[in-house]
Write an enzyme that holds these catalytic residues in place. Structure first.
Site, short mmCIF file in Angstrom:
data_model
loop_
_atom_site.label_atom_id
_atom_site.label_comp_id
_atom_site.label_asym_id
_atom_site.label_seq_id
_atom_site.Cartn_x
_atom_site.Cartn_y
_atom_site.Cartn_z
N ARG A 53 35.17 34.78 46.52
CA ARG A 53 36.50 35.22 46.97
C ARG A 53 36.42 36.30 48.04
O ARG A 53 37.19 36.30 49.00
CB ARG A 53 37.32 35.71 45.78
CG ARG A 53 37.70 34.58 44.83
CD ARG A 53 38.65 35.08 43.78
NE ARG A 53 38.98 34.05 42.81
CZ ARG A 53 39.85 34.23 41.83
NH1 ARG A 53 40.46 35.40 41.70
NH2 ARG A 53 40.10 33.27 40.98
N ASP A 157 54.64 41.42 40.66
CA ASP A 157 53.22 41.07 40.65
C ASP A 157 52.51 42.08 41.53
O ASP A 157 53.14 42.72 42.39
CB ASP A 157 52.99 39.65 41.17
CG ASP A 157 51.68 39.04 40.64
OD1 ASP A 157 51.76 38.20 39.73
OD2 ASP A 157 50.61 39.42 41.12
#
Length: 287
Positions: A53, A157
């Site tokens: 990632r 979030d």
């Protein structure tokens, strides 16, 4: 007797076949930074995931090594922090679906119907991801309370990118294939022409939700009034025990007495009986 030549160190398994050098020290640094920023506790088994990632961020920012990237990232501390946000976005996991863990929505509907008509409801979904969970919550509220429902949902979030997707409320047909035809017709608009294969949530759902970015580790949460309901599902699994306790204490403060906390199927807070009482399968009541 002549000395034998020193044997070269075998290459670390972390370095083999990688585009960028990736050492235990790099992983330790990443662990420390994401823990400080987002409370996320990464265990050793996450090394490959972290490498793949963050390697994207190295390519994007044109850094030749993790060390150079992390040095640069830490130098951004005083700046507005765009790369910090990208770093957090890269390391957060966003697995979600409409009406995931359906027993929660059945219990939610029963709870909403148990109060007098016209009750004003405030709810918070604090891992909104790409929006499937918050839209499932407001669909449940409309089905249980009718079109005049007084139901407001804050959906937050830490990941800015998924929040932008959630706010748009546009999904591929694959994402909604588990929904009944009745729900699809009542709550979604089907795309035509260039948008064939997509659906968009109807404005009545979108109006009930305020999307905002919240880091559970930040010193203050942006809420003025307490909540009747909090969904915090599959969030605590990324935190260590002290961080879990700290977040639970703060959720306790923003929930009304008797308010409900919905958590993930793998989460158990029996250690926090002073704060919450188990009310149903992975549903707790604020004491």
């Amino acid at each position: 007797m002549p000395h034998s030549a020193p044997v070269a160190d075998a290459p670390s398994p972390l370095l083999q076949g990688r585009e960028f050098a990736w050492t235990p020290a790099d992983f330790a640094r990443v662990r420390k930074l994401i823990y400080e920023r987002a409370g996320i506790s990464l265990h050793e088994g996450k090394q490959a995931m972290v490498y793949s990632r963050l390697a994207r961020r190295l390519r994007e920012t044109r850094h030749a090594s993790f060390q150079a990237y992390l040095d640069w990232l830490e130098s951004q501390e005083g700046v507005e922090g765009r790369e910090w946000q990208e770093f957090v976005n890269a390391l957060t996991t966003n697995l979600t679906a409409f009406f995931r863990e359906p027993h929660h929505f059945e219990l939610l509907a029963a709870h909403l119907r148990s109060k007098p008509a016209g009750t004003r409801w405030r709810a918070w979904c604090n891992a909104a991801s790409t929006g499937e969970e918050p839209y499932s919550i407001v669909i449940t509220a409309l089905e249980a309370l009718g079109p005049q429902a007084s139901f407001q949902l804050m959906a937050s979030d830490i990941d800015s990118r998924v929040l932008a997707t959630a706010a748009q409320g546009v999904y591929r047909l694959d994402n909604v294939k588990g929904l009944s035809q009745e729900r699809l017709q009542r709550f979604f608009l089907r795309g035509k022409g260039a948008n064939t294969g997509l659906v968009r949530v109807k404005p009545e759902l979108r109006r009930m939700i305020e999307f905002l970015q919240v880091n559970l580790m930040s010193e203050s949460w942006p809420f003025k009034e307490p909540f009747d309901l909090v969904f915090c599902r599959n969030v605590m699994i990324y935190f260590d025990a002290p961080t879990q306790r700290r977040v639970l204490e703060r959720i306790h403060r923003v929930l009304k007495p008797g308010g409900l906390l919905f958590v993930g199927h793998a989460e158990n807070f029996s250690e926090s009986r002073d704060l919450f009482t188990l009310r149903g399968k992975t549903v707790y009541e604020r004491r």
